[in-house]
Enzyme design. Structure first.
Site, PDB file in Angstrom:
ATOM      1  CG  LEU A  28      -2.075  -1.184   1.353  1.00 40.16           C
ATOM      2  CD1 LEU A  28      -2.630  -1.018   2.661  1.00 40.16           C
ATOM      3  CD2 LEU A  28      -2.797  -1.164   0.129  1.00 40.16           C
ATOM      4  CG  ASP A  29       0.352   4.361  -3.015  1.00 42.99           C
ATOM      5  OD1 ASP A  29       1.162   3.504  -3.217  1.00 42.99           O
ATOM      6  OD2 ASP A  29      -0.531   4.806  -3.532  1.00 42.99           O
ATOM      7  NE  ARG A  30       5.895   8.654   2.841  1.00 44.13           N
ATOM      8  CZ  ARG A  30       7.027   8.348   3.458  1.00 44.13           C
ATOM      9  NH1 ARG A  30       6.857   8.145   4.852  1.00 44.13           N
ATOM     10  NH2 ARG A  30       8.208   8.314   3.006  1.00 44.13           N
TER      11      ARG A  30
END
Length: 309
Positions: free
Chosen positions: A130-132
């Site tokens: 998942l993106d940050r």
């Protein structure tokens, strides 16, 4: 090595670079203070400097800083919100602001590092990322056999992943599928865009359903049919309903805060690699996301599991 980025939404300089370069804000602060960052040709040494749409941000990195070295995952003592765990897998609710996998500048501050610490340094592997600033359900495997089994489910679309996205403006269509290939924005190593059917573009498909909306915003359910980088964010920008507070793909008039995009991996379902039974897990929204929905008068049920079947 030098890189130049174009700003699309008003925000703090350190927030902008932390997102683009996938660095902690401490590392970005060092770049700025060391005089390695300029905006529109002017050297900026203030972390809180506000960049505006169409500003050009230039980063002049040293060769030593960009030397490519293998990244070793370091155990990270960080409390995990574990939704499920057994000898084969872990399912975790990742908080906003934590990277999934370490970079050369974030060896210890990652979800994978936290899982390694939790497992007493025993091997653990990310099944997906998942993106940050995307929160929610993320899965890890505790051995190579389970990892391969689960990644095959991803490729064959047996594993289902559903997201909640808070977007600008009401949608005309209450459901549909976005079919638009994605490719990198020029030489930019971070941003993606909808491309054409050239060899560089990768097919991407996102299903969506409106859960609630008003004259300002909409809360939608998204299902990933493919798993491209930034897929949901780029697809929603493409149909002119960008995710709220998205520092890369949001409205130019919106000043993004440090929270980042309002995108949450709500639910996942899959076949357990050894038990051979279907399992599903749901991650609750954090308070910031929930409060934002309340402020926009977009009410949702306490549990959305039924909406993700």
């Amino acid at each position: 090595m030098e890189q130049t980025f174009s700003v699309t939404t008003a925000q703090r300089l350190d927030t902008f670079l932390a997102t683009l370069l996938n660095l902690s804000r401490v590392k970005v602060a060092k770049l700025i203070v060391d005089g390695l960052v300029s905006v529109n040709g002017k050297k900026i040494t203030k972390n809180g400097w506000l960049v505006q749409p169409e500003d050009r941000v230039h980063v002049n990195w040293s060769e030593e800083l960009f030397e490519k070295v293998p990244v070793e995952v370091q155990p990270y003592d960080f409390p995990l919100d574990i939704l499920y765990e057994d000898e084969q897998i872990m399912v975790v609710n990742k908080p906003n602001g934590l990277i999934s996998h370490p970079t050369s500048f974030n060896e210890s501050e990652s979800l994978l590092g936290a899982a390694l610490f939790h497992c007493n340094h025993q091997p653990v592997f990310l099944v997906h990322r998942l993106d940050r600033d995307t929160s929610g359900v993320i899965m890890l495997a505790k051995n190579q056999s389970s990892l391969l089994h689960l990644q095959k489910q991803l490729q064959q679309r047996v594993m289902k992943r559903y997201y909640l996205a808070l977007v600008h403006f009401p949608l005309d269509s209450l459901s549909g599928t976005i079919s638009a290939p994605l490719e990198r924005v020029g030489n930019n190593k971070v941003m993606w865009k909808v491309g054409n059917s050239s060899n560089k573009a990768k097919n991407a498909f996102t299903k969506f359903t409106v859960l609630n909306q008003n004259e300002k915003a909409a809360l939608i359910k998204c299902e990933l049919l493919t798993g491209r980088t930034h897929q949901i964010r780029v697809h929603l920008q493409f149909i002119k309903h960008p995710v709220y507070n998205d520092p890369l793909y949001g409205l130019k008039s919106e000043q993004a805060t440090e929270y980042g995009q309002y995108l949450h991996a709500q639910q996942i379902s899959f076949i357990h690699p050894t038990l051979n039974k279907e399992m599903g897990f749901e991650a609750q929204l954090d308070k910031t996301f929930s409060d934002k929905l309340d402020n926009l008068n977009l009410k949702i049920a306490n549990s959305l599991y039924a909406l993700f079947q």
